[in-house]
Write a protein that holds these residues in place. Structure first.
Motif, mmCIF file in Angstrom:
data_model
loop_
_atom_site.group_PDB
_atom_site.id
_atom_site.type_symbol
_atom_site.label_atom_id
_atom_site.label_comp_id
_atom_site.label_asym_id
_atom_site.label_seq_id
_atom_site.Cartn_x
_atom_site.Cartn_y
_atom_site.Cartn_z
ATOM 1 N N GLU A 297 -15.821 -8.122 -47.926
ATOM 2 C CA GLU A 297 -14.506 -8.508 -47.410
ATOM 3 C C GLU A 297 -14.628 -9.337 -46.137
ATOM 4 O OE1 GLU A 297 -11.712 -8.343 -48.759
ATOM 5 O OE2 GLU A 297 -11.962 -6.902 -50.386
ATOM 6 N N SER A 298 -15.487 -8.925 -45.234
ATOM 7 C CA SER A 298 -15.646 -9.654 -43.970
ATOM 8 C C SER A 298 -16.142 -11.070 -44.231
ATOM 9 C CB SER A 298 -16.618 -8.900 -43.061
ATOM 10 O OG SER A 298 -16.862 -9.618 -41.877
ATOM 11 N N LEU A 299 -17.125 -11.204 -45.129
ATOM 12 C CA LEU A 299 -17.669 -12.526 -45.431
ATOM 13 C C LEU A 299 -16.615 -13.409 -46.091
ATOM 14 C CD1 LEU A 299 -20.161 -14.382 -45.496
ATOM 15 C CD2 LEU A 299 -20.661 -13.451 -47.768
ATOM 16 N N ALA A 300 -15.860 -12.841 -47.020
ATOM 17 C CA ALA A 300 -14.840 -13.633 -47.717
ATOM 18 C C ALA A 300 -13.779 -14.147 -46.751
ATOM 19 C CB ALA A 300 -14.200 -12.793 -48.818
ATOM 20 N N VAL A 301 -13.334 -13.303 -45.829
ATOM 21 C CA VAL A 301 -12.344 -13.738 -44.840
ATOM 22 C C VAL A 301 -12.918 -14.868 -43.986
ATOM 23 C CG1 VAL A 301 -11.089 -13.035 -42.764
ATOM 24 C CG2 VAL A 301 -11.090 -11.548 -44.780
ATOM 25 N N ASN A 302 -14.171 -14.721 -43.551
ATOM 26 C CA ASN A 302 -14.818 -15.761 -42.748
ATOM 27 C C ASN A 302 -14.961 -17.073 -43.518
ATOM 28 O OD1 ASN A 302 -16.176 -15.058 -39.906
ATOM 29 N ND2 ASN A 302 -16.098 -13.174 -41.124
ATOM 30 N N LEU A 303 -15.306 -16.987 -44.790
ATOM 31 C CA LEU A 303 -15.451 -18.200 -45.601
ATOM 32 C C LEU A 303 -14.115 -18.899 -45.793
ATOM 33 C CD1 LEU A 303 -17.985 -16.968 -48.322
ATOM 34 C CD2 LEU A 303 -18.387 -18.770 -46.633
ATOM 35 N N ARG A 304 -13.070 -18.127 -46.042
ATOM 36 C CA ARG A 304 -11.750 -18.750 -46.216
ATOM 37 C C ARG A 304 -11.260 -19.374 -44.919
ATOM 38 N NH1 ARG A 304 -9.152 -14.214 -50.299
ATOM 39 N NH2 ARG A 304 -9.894 -15.197 -52.235
ATOM 40 N N ASP A 305 -11.606 -18.763 -43.799
ATOM 41 C CA ASP A 305 -11.253 -19.377 -42.508
ATOM 42 C C ASP A 305 -11.934 -20.737 -42.354
ATOM 43 O OD1 ASP A 305 -9.628 -17.309 -41.778
ATOM 44 O OD2 ASP A 305 -11.082 -16.318 -40.469
ATOM 45 N N ARG A 306 -13.069 -20.904 -43.024
ATOM 46 C CA ARG A 306 -13.791 -22.182 -42.977
ATOM 47 C C ARG A 306 -13.422 -23.081 -44.158
ATOM 48 N NH1 ARG A 306 -17.865 -22.256 -39.278
ATOM 49 N NH2 ARG A 306 -18.294 -20.257 -38.238
ATOM 50 N N GLU A 307 -12.323 -22.722 -44.824
ATOM 51 C CA GLU A 307 -11.759 -23.522 -45.913
ATOM 52 C C GLU A 307 -12.720 -23.678 -47.083
ATOM 53 O OE1 GLU A 307 -10.372 -27.182 -44.217
ATOM 54 O OE2 GLU A 307 -8.686 -26.214 -43.215
ATOM 55 N N VAL A 308 -13.498 -22.618 -47.346
ATOM 56 C CA VAL A 308 -14.350 -22.564 -48.534
ATOM 57 C C VAL A 308 -13.566 -21.873 -49.643
ATOM 58 C CG1 VAL A 308 -16.502 -21.681 -49.518
ATOM 59 C CG2 VAL A 308 -16.451 -22.468 -47.139
ATOM 60 N N ASP A 309 -13.536 -22.470 -50.821
ATOM 61 C CA ASP A 309 -12.848 -21.876 -51.974
ATOM 62 C C ASP A 309 -13.589 -20.604 -52.362
ATOM 63 O OD1 ASP A 309 -11.122 -21.515 -54.063
ATOM 64 O OD2 ASP A 309 -11.985 -23.077 -55.345
ATOM 65 N N THR A 310 -12.999 -19.439 -52.058
ATOM 66 C CA THR A 310 -13.713 -18.164 -52.125
ATOM 67 C C THR A 310 -12.962 -17.157 -52.976
ATOM 68 O OG1 THR A 310 -14.586 -18.545 -49.898
ATOM 69 C CG2 THR A 310 -14.724 -16.300 -50.755
#
Length: 708
Positions: free
Chosen positions: A265-278
């Protein structure tokens, strides 16, 4: 038999569709080698990497037998460990069955009442299911189990290594024994597995208590398989891992494994904050949420899906370009399974990038890569002393048959290895004394205590040998997103409570504790979630591999980045006085004394119990981990050596007289512990927490002293 001869043994209709419907020019090596033993009726273990064609290797000859021998009714069971895997496989298996005018259907906890009724009236030729659903059908009062299963000839067990390593495997074997009785025959067993370290032992276990049947292991070498592309990097935090992922392999489809739901969950939130399609997948997400994420991921190219081990077991998420591992799993087998998700397209290779966020993960990853380079794969070993499964089966058979002969049931339970005959009878007497069973005129039947504890929802809680941690459902509008540990909802906070789930932050608006529901709305703030989890246990081999890494060994066939090499040098310096090639080390670390064994937690449990027995004054509250044992501040290397000699003298050179300590809290976590006499429950857990062989090895090594 040549590949062409093997193909010729298949039914002509199967041959036709292999060529014309699938567009294949022939069979793969595993599929060709499996034809003869499966047609012959052998119990078989078919081994190949992920996407190695194992399902077809089992089904093509079974469909041939089905037609040649005119099997009727439900003749093949296809058992999987996960409902998601069943759903993923069912369309493919149904297509193969339809070639011969047969049906294949799935049956699990999400199957609707209408479909269940239709399956009972019009049995499919192939039923895909789980062990829990099989037993639910055996005990159902709405189903004639003798009619349903009387024609079963073969059971295919997919991902058999995943069953064999825990109590679900014992449960499956027990259910298969009961199916043998209903079918009036020894049902052929075909196991499908990724690479394992002990295939001969695994197939012998799969046969249960019957070893007079022919058995065959089919494990052809993968032709021309290139060495995997494995690399190790040290990034220091989940946030840094997200930054690296957002910049690497752009335009490619990446599957990222993390071994905790919180990290996912933490990684997914961080990736979406970086505009990565997650996208996100783990066991605490709702079925609909997981399906949406996995379907979207399969249809997209430049994207990431972050998952726990739920996507390790063969579920098809389309063609992958890259596998990335945050941290590391605990076994080489898991690494190989995850590697196998890549390299399926022509011109691509298997690959995995490890991104370590902390030192423990980094050393574990390096140790696994070292073992993999050595060609080591863990043996799959069933948990010892599954006496609680024996107790569960006594109640389960009473549910199925109404009245049972305890002597008869104890006999097959003993033959299968769930308990000795004497233990099975002791368990039965205990169940009668506690009211779980009643006894009259030599026969036993369900008692009031079993009705009270397990009778809700038609005894469904009795049918699963694993325990799910209590969680609270998370609801947005009318949609269930998933569930979280209740502790995340009661910790003290300042301001609104924000949780992370499905890779998105949510603000808690209302908690309904009575119905175990929490209502949320989307939020822009940073959220966090947590779930209960057991400490990660290392094998002796992994712990020793970490020791070898710290002593200077380098994984062969793996690339270490500059950051990884720098971090490894730092760790080797930090551990320099804790590790030696020729001895274990007692280290005084500023008043805190540790004995660095690098033996794994199960061996350290035995060594700690040995000290409890012969020299309790050495211990600091009996604490131990995978790599070390905590000692009192005045403990010395010579005192440890003396205690080990005394333990071998008192308990035997193999330390067999040592019984690791078990807490009442640990007993409560053992499913069905209440169905065992208290001392038997304690002894069961002690046996499972002990590695006597490697504890003995460590006990005979010299012990040296060091100071940090």
């Amino acid at each position: 038999m040549t590949d062409l001869e093997a193909f010729g043994e298949l039914h002509p209709v199967v041959q036709h569709h292999i060529i014309n419907s699938l567009g294949w020019t022939g069979l793969r090596p595993l599929q060709a080698e499996a034809v003869e033993p499966v047609l012959r009726g052998d119990d078989a273990l078919l081994i190949a990497p992920t996407a190695g064609g194992k399902t077809e290797a089992a089904l093509f000859p079974l469909l041939t037998r089905m037609e040649h021998e005119q099997w009727a009714g439900l003749s093949v069971l296809y058992v999987c460990p996960l409902k998601a895997l069943l759903n993923n496989l069912q369309p493919r298996v149904a297509t193969y069955a339809s070639w011969l005018g047969r049906e294949a259907q799935a049956r699990h906890g999400d199957t609707g009442a209408g479909d269940r009724k239709r399956q009972a009236l019009h049995r499919p030729a192939i039923l895909l299911t789980t062990p829990e659903s099989l037993e639910a059908m055996l005990v159902s009062r709405l189903l004639d189990s003798a009619h349903m299963f009387g024609d079963v000839r073969t059971v295919v067990i997919d991902e058999v290594h995943a069953f064999a390593g825990d109590d679900r495997g014992w449960h499956l074997l027990a259910v298969l024994e009961r199916l043998n009785a209903l079918a009036g025959r020894q049902i052929q067993r075909v196991g499908l597995s990724a690479t394992v370290g002990n295939p001969d032992s695994l197939i012998e276990w799969l046969q249960g208590g019957t070893h007079d049947r022919s058995r065959t292991v089919v494990a052809p070498p993968a032709p021309g398989a290139a060495a995997p592309d494995a690399s190790l990097d040290y990034v220091g935090s989940v946030g840094n891992a997200a930054k690296v992922l957002s910049e690497m392999h752009l335009g490619e489809k990446r599957l990222v494994f993390a071994d905790s739901r919180r990290t996912v969950e933490s990684l997914a939130v961080n990736l979406r904050d970086r505009e990565v399609d997650t996208y996100v997948s783990h066991s605490s997400l709702s079925v609909d949420e997981r399906r949406r994420a996995e379907a979207a991921f399969a249809e997209t190219r430049d994207c990431v899906i972050v998952s726990t081990s739920t996507l390790e077991l063969g579920i098809d998420v389309g063609d992958l370009d890259r596998v990335v591992q945050i941290g590391a799993p605990s076994t080489v087998a898991s690494v190989l399974q995850r590697l196998g998700r890549t390299g399926r397209r022509p011109g691509t290779s298997r690959n995995m990038t490890f991104l370590a966020t902390e030192d423990e993960e980094f050393l574990r990853a390096a140790g696994l890569l070292l073992l993999m380079g050595d060609g080591f794969v863990e043996p799959v070993v069933a948990p010892p002393a599954p006496r609680q499964v024996a107790a569960q089966q006594l109640i389960g058979t009473a549910l199925q048959k109404g009245r049972i002969s305890i002597d008869d049931e104890a006999a097959w339970i003993s033959r299968l290895g769930l308990a000795s005959l004497e233990e099975a009878l002791v368990i039965a007497r205990w169940l009668v004394s506690t009211g779980h069973l009643d006894h009259d005129q030599g026969l036993a039947f369900i008692g009031p205590r079993a009705e009270q504890v397990y009778g809700r929802r038609n005894f469904m809680d009795l049918l699963a040998v694993f325990t799910a941690a209590p969680e609270v459902a998370v609801i947005h509008g009318r949609q269930e997103i998933g569930s979280v540990d209740p502790m995340v909802l009661i910790s003290k906070i300042d301001g609104p409570r924000i949780i992370a789930l499905a890779g998105r932050p949510w603000e808690v608006t209302h908690i309904d504790w009575r119905r175990k529901r929490v209502y949320v709305e989307p939020s822009e703030r940073i959220g966090d979630s947590r779930w209960m989890g057991a400490p990660r246990a290392y094998s002796f081999e992994l712990s020793d591999a970490v020791r070898r890494i710290l002593l200077g060994a380098t994984p062969s066939g793996a690339t270490l980045t500059n950051r990884a090499r720098s971090r490894l040098e730092v760790l080797r310096e930090q551990y320099a006085r804790r590790v030696r090639d020729d001895a274990t080390v007692v280290v005084d670390e500023d008043g805190r004394v540790r004995w660095w064994t690098f033996a794994g937690s199960r061996a350290n449990a035995v060594l700690t119990a040995a000290f409890e027995q012969v020299a309790p004054e050495l211990l600091d509250q009996s604490r131990f981990g995978n790599l070390d044992v905590s000692l009192r501040s005045d403990a010395t290397a010579s005192a440890v050596s003396s205690a080990l000699r005394a333990a071998r003298h008192e308990a035997g050179d193999d330390l067999a007289g040592i019984v690791p300590l078990v807490t009442e809290q640990a007993v409560k976590k053992l499913k069905f512990a209440e169905l065992l006499p208290p001392r038997m429950a304690l002894m069961t857990l002690s046996a499972r927490g002990a590695d006597y062989r490697n504890a003995t090895t460590i006990s005979t090594r010299p012990v040296s002293a060091s100071t940090l």
